[in-house]
Design a protein around this motif. Sequence first.
Motif, PDB file in Angstrom:
ATOM      1  N   ALA A 161      32.324  41.717  42.114  1.00 15.09           N
ATOM      2  CA  ALA A 161      33.493  41.601  42.990  1.00 15.09           C
ATOM      3  C   ALA A 161      33.920  40.143  43.099  1.00 15.09           C
ATOM      4  CB  ALA A 161      33.149  42.170  44.355  1.00 15.09           C
ATOM      5  N   ARG A 165      37.762  39.577  42.493  1.00 10.71           N
ATOM      6  CA  ARG A 165      38.513  39.397  43.750  1.00 10.71           C
ATOM      7  C   ARG A 165      39.595  38.315  43.661  1.00 10.71           C
ATOM      8  NH1 ARG A 165      34.482  38.252  46.862  1.00 10.71           N
ATOM      9  NH2 ARG A 165      33.918  40.390  47.311  1.00 10.71           N
ATOM     10  N   VAL A 308      39.457  46.019  46.045  1.00 10.72           N
ATOM     11  CA  VAL A 308      38.578  45.220  45.178  1.00 10.72           C
ATOM     12  C   VAL A 308      37.484  46.083  44.549  1.00 10.72           C
ATOM     13  CG1 VAL A 308      37.060  43.217  45.042  1.00 10.72           C
ATOM     14  CG2 VAL A 308      39.099  43.123  46.496  1.00 10.72           C
ATOM     15  N   ARG A 309      36.745  46.826  45.378  1.00 11.01           N
ATOM     16  CA  ARG A 309      35.625  47.621  44.829  1.00 11.01           C
ATOM     17  C   ARG A 309      36.135  48.753  43.938  1.00 11.01           C
ATOM     18  NH1 ARG A 309      30.722  44.925  45.727  1.00 11.01           N
ATOM     19  NH2 ARG A 309      31.399  43.403  47.263  1.00 11.01           N
ATOM     20  N   LEU A 312      37.441  47.311  40.740  1.00 12.22           N
ATOM     21  CA  LEU A 312      36.286  46.806  39.975  1.00 12.22           C
ATOM     22  C   LEU A 312      35.624  47.964  39.204  1.00 12.22           C
ATOM     23  CD1 LEU A 312      34.371  44.361  39.400  1.00 12.22           C
ATOM     24  CD2 LEU A 312      33.072  45.064  41.436  1.00 12.22           C
TER      25      LEU A 312
END
Length: 468
Positions: A161, A165, A308-309, A312
């Motif tokens: 991340a 990010r 973000v997660r 990802l």
Amino acid sequence: MVHQGRVRQINKIAASKEIGPVVYWMSRDQRVRDNWAFLYACERARALNVPVIVAFCLRKKFAHATERMVDFMLSGLAEMEKELAVKHVPFYFLMGHPQVELVQFTRAHEASILISDFSPLRHHRAWQKHIADKVRIPFYEVDAHNIVPAWVASQKQEFGAYTLRPKLHKLLPEYLEEFPRTVLSPAQKSASFLHKTDWAWIRSHISSDHAVRSLKWIIPGEAAARKVLAHFLSTKLRTYDTDRNDPTLDGQSNLSPYLHFGQLSAQRVVLDLLASHGLHVHDVLDKAKNGAAGARGNAAAFIEELVVRRELSDNFCFYNPHYESPKGYPAWAQKTLHEHARDKREYVYTLAELEQGRTHDELWNAAQAEMVQRGKMHGYLRMYWAKKILEWTRSVTEAHRIAVYLNDTYSLDGRDPNGYAGIAWSLGGVHDRAWFERSVFGKIRYMSYGGAKSKFAIQKYIDILKKG
Ligand code: FAD
Ligand code: FO1
């Protein structure tokens, strides 16, 4: 206009001789609203003055697809067909192999352009490749799932991340735009409506796994997804950051099944969150960096997970061809697991024992029961659950296979990049770092029963599940 960054041509055909409709082959993003792929199809159709038609192809035997998943998906599609009909957009439900059906379909309709949505998963990309090789019309894909398109966000597999990010944060102000209104071409009126999908017939002809029953607690479809979102924003977001890690509380959004089947756009979630709390995207991103209390802190924590997660996970599956096996782990993790491959396991369970929740650990059994009965395990416990499978099976390869099988069979949001990345994180240190070395796990981060006990009331969670 749809941002050109969201669109990629996946064959080399410049223009078509055909003058028929633009076909949107819908797969991952099963919604009419807030769908960049559908909007792009409309845009191209307007330019050519032809109608848009939407096709979905159900693979008759989708490996592991259960009644639970198929029912959720078909109900959403049936609702969507009605919404499309209001716009005079025909919907075709195909059955078979997409690489055969879509090619025949575009030919039969003399389609001028083919557009699909994007998935980083193997099946989808293989279908696309086959179709791209066979059709003689321009074929485009549109990332309608991620806010920042996967290929724009990053051109390589990210370490974690912390590396993705800053890239997302930089690009979000550009891509987090409001969706335009759907404007169809005047020629849309000429689209023929010779058929209506016979959903009852389809349901009776699908060979899904009936042992995994449909769910009653969650209502499928776009309208229900928007209600769940509105409820989350008005009542649960304000305590998200504190409540989301306690499995005895209903602190998470429960949006993952809708996001998985594309019945809700993650971009819509962020736009509604910002609008309902009077926030600007910069407020939330700055706070994500600095940490914050109150509405901004909760919004930032939620956006960290949702954007973000989640993005990802797409990055991991897009750039790592071994996203669902230990071959996809980073070198340090493969090495440490190899060094501990022969360590004695205190308990060893078979797939059947795990599947039926018959281990010595009541917490683990309860989490497994939550997944089997409710079709959705609490987020905190998913990590504990997966790590214990590594601890209690003979090898990491077996552990990985079992974790993927169970998650993809019972979780309504399974078969998703988030699941593959979550399992690879738990078992193989993907997006994580090396920790203290210990038996079986080597340097992979460990989670203990004691750790869970210090976080929430384990017995309360077990009792809630026993009551059903
Ligand atoms: P919320 O906390 O309300 O989060 C909102 C959204 O943010 C989620 O819907 C999801 O899209 C995203 N999100 C939250 N946590 C994560 C995360 N850790 N990684 C990536 N995105 C996240 N998620 C799935 O969608 N499908 C799966 O099959 C799945 N399997 C998992 C397996 C394991 C072993 C682990 C550790 C995690 C898994 N996750 C999976 C990620 C996460 O646990 C779920 O997304 C979350 O619990 C879904 O519930 P929610 O929508 O109520 O979450
Ligand atoms: N997408 C399809 O285009 N056709 C299907 O038959 C199909 C079945 C399916 C079953 C369970 C599930 O969780 C998702 C399903 N999807 C289907 C959508 C799926 O998310 C994407 O197509 C994947 O990217 C393909 O790997």
